[in-house]
Scaffold this active site. Structure first.
Site, PDB file in Angstrom:
ATOM      1  N   PHE A   1      47.004  27.389  64.378  1.00 37.27           N
ATOM      2  CA  PHE A   1      46.241  28.636  64.307  1.00 37.27           C
ATOM      3  C   PHE A   1      44.963  28.597  65.140  1.00 37.27           C
ATOM      4  O   PHE A   1      44.181  29.551  65.139  1.00 37.27           O
ATOM      5  CB  PHE A   1      45.915  28.982  62.847  1.00 37.27           C
ATOM      6  CG  PHE A   1      45.179  27.893  62.096  1.00 37.27           C
ATOM      7  CD1 PHE A   1      43.810  27.733  62.231  1.00 37.27           C
ATOM      8  CD2 PHE A   1      45.870  27.033  61.253  1.00 37.27           C
ATOM      9  CE1 PHE A   1      43.126  26.742  61.542  1.00 37.27           C
ATOM     10  CE2 PHE A   1      45.190  26.034  60.551  1.00 37.27           C
ATOM     11  CZ  PHE A   1      43.817  25.889  60.701  1.00 37.27           C
TER      12      PHE A   1
ATOM     13  N   ARG B   1      30.606  26.823  48.615  1.00 35.63           N
ATOM     14  CA  ARG B   1      32.075  26.823  48.635  1.00 35.63           C
ATOM     15  C   ARG B   1      32.640  27.562  47.411  1.00 35.63           C
ATOM     16  O   ARG B   1      33.643  28.256  47.497  1.00 35.63           O
ATOM     17  CB  ARG B   1      32.610  25.390  48.667  1.00 35.63           C
ATOM     18  CG  ARG B   1      32.211  24.573  49.880  1.00 35.63           C
ATOM     19  CD  ARG B   1      32.956  24.901  51.139  1.00 35.63           C
ATOM     20  NE  ARG B   1      34.380  24.704  51.037  1.00 35.63           N
ATOM     21  CZ  ARG B   1      35.239  24.865  52.045  1.00 35.63           C
ATOM     22  NH1 ARG B   1      34.780  25.229  53.244  1.00 35.63           N
ATOM     23  NH2 ARG B   1      36.521  24.685  51.887  1.00 35.63           N
TER      24      ARG B   1
ATOM     25  N   THR C   1      40.389  29.372  50.798  1.00 32.33           N
ATOM     26  CA  THR C   1      40.586  29.757  52.201  1.00 32.33           C
ATOM     27  C   THR C   1      41.455  31.007  52.318  1.00 32.33           C
ATOM     28  O   THR C   1      41.145  31.927  53.072  1.00 32.33           O
ATOM     29  CB  THR C   1      41.256  28.594  52.976  1.00 32.33           C
ATOM     30  OG1 THR C   1      40.498  27.407  52.759  1.00 32.33           O
ATOM     31  CG2 THR C   1      41.336  28.898  54.458  1.00 32.33           C
TER      32      THR C   1
ATOM     33  N   ARG D   1      35.502  35.798  49.205  1.00 32.45           N
ATOM     34  CA  ARG D   1      36.776  36.037  49.890  1.00 32.45           C
ATOM     35  C   ARG D   1      37.688  36.968  49.082  1.00 32.45           C
ATOM     36  O   ARG D   1      38.384  37.802  49.657  1.00 32.45           O
ATOM     37  CB  ARG D   1      37.451  34.700  50.202  1.00 32.45           C
ATOM     38  CG  ARG D   1      36.812  34.032  51.430  1.00 32.45           C
ATOM     39  CD  ARG D   1      37.262  32.612  51.606  1.00 32.45           C
ATOM     40  NE  ARG D   1      36.924  32.088  52.927  1.00 32.45           N
ATOM     41  CZ  ARG D   1      36.960  30.793  53.233  1.00 32.45           C
ATOM     42  NH1 ARG D   1      37.316  29.891  52.316  1.00 32.45           N
ATOM     43  NH2 ARG D   1      36.651  30.393  54.447  1.00 32.45           N
TER      44      ARG D   1
ATOM     45  N   ASN E   1      38.943  35.742  57.005  1.00 34.39           N
ATOM     46  CA  ASN E   1      38.570  35.461  55.616  1.00 34.39           C
ATOM     47  C   ASN E   1      37.057  35.469  55.339  1.00 34.39           C
ATOM     48  O   ASN E   1      36.572  34.766  54.468  1.00 34.39           O
ATOM     49  CB  ASN E   1      39.244  34.178  55.131  1.00 34.39           C
ATOM     50  CG  ASN E   1      38.823  32.967  55.929  1.00 34.39           C
ATOM     51  OD1 ASN E   1      38.000  33.080  56.842  1.00 34.39           O
ATOM     52  ND2 ASN E   1      39.361  31.813  55.585  1.00 34.39           N
TER      53      ASN E   1
ATOM     54  N   GLU F   1      26.774  20.848  61.550  1.00 32.82           N
ATOM     55  CA  GLU F   1      26.856  22.288  61.830  1.00 32.82           C
ATOM     56  C   GLU F   1      25.464  22.918  61.924  1.00 32.82           C
ATOM     57  O   GLU F   1      25.240  23.830  62.725  1.00 32.82           O
ATOM     58  CB  GLU F   1      27.698  22.967  60.748  1.00 32.82           C
ATOM     59  CG  GLU F   1      29.163  22.546  60.822  1.00 32.82           C
ATOM     60  CD  GLU F   1      30.054  23.119  59.723  1.00 32.82           C
ATOM     61  OE1 GLU F   1      31.252  22.804  59.730  1.00 32.82           O
ATOM     62  OE2 GLU F   1      29.543  23.873  58.857  1.00 32.82           O
TER      63      GLU F   1
END
Ligand code: IDP
Length: 144
Positions: free
Chosen positions: A59, A87, A93, A104, A114, A128
């Site tokens: 993907f 999270r 996900t 989500r 998402n 990050e």
């Protein structure tokens, strides 16, 4: 519990739905502080670099194309247990598997689109944060 920092990204689908404020409220209501924020329309190279860990996944091409399809809102969240808490707020996900009341479940349409990204570990959070905000720079932790 330790005070942690994590990266959150509101993805192009959620920015397009005009729900940045609603998502920010969830962070704030959960006790997470936004200590840096930047809206950016990622280039292909930036999106590929950010998701390099997924480059062999089937993907990957679609993910990069989605993440460059419109602006994203990137923020550093700070607070107790920030990585796991973010999270938890995000949900699974695949929004079909996300608990009711999660970001989500409420704002995402599919596993491809998402709504949000969140660092999955403290180590990745540091990488990050540096990717978007530089090693020490541009963070504004509260002084009052
Ligand atoms: P996460 O965002 O919940 O941490 P990851 O497994 O790290 O999930 O995947 C990164 C992103 O790649 C996901 O948020 C989603 O946008 C996309 N993705 C993951 N798995 C699939 C899939 O099976 N099909 C399409 N896109 C996927």
């Amino acid at each position: 519990m330790a005070i942690e920092r994590t990266i959150s990204i509101i993805k192009p689908d959620a920015v397009a739905k005009n729900v940045i404020g609603q998502i920010y409220s969830r962070f704030e209501n959960a006790g997470l502080q936004i200590i840096a924020a930047r809206m950016v329309h990622l280039s292909q190279a930036q999106a590929e670099g950010f998701y390099a860990v997924h480059k062999e996944r089937p993907f990957f091409k679609d993910l990069v194309s989605f993440m460059t399809s419109g602006p994203v809102m990137v923020q550093v969240l700070e607070g107790e247990n920030a990585v796991a808490k973010n999270r938890e707020l995000m949900g699974a996900t695949n929004p079909k598997n996300a608990d009711p009341g999660t970001i989500r479940a409420d704002f995402a349409d599919s596993i491809d689109e998402n709504a949000v990204h969140g660092s999955d570990s403290l180590d990745n959070a540091a990488i990050e944060i540096a990717y978007f905000f530089g090693k020490d720079g541009d963070l504004c932790p509260r002084t009052r």
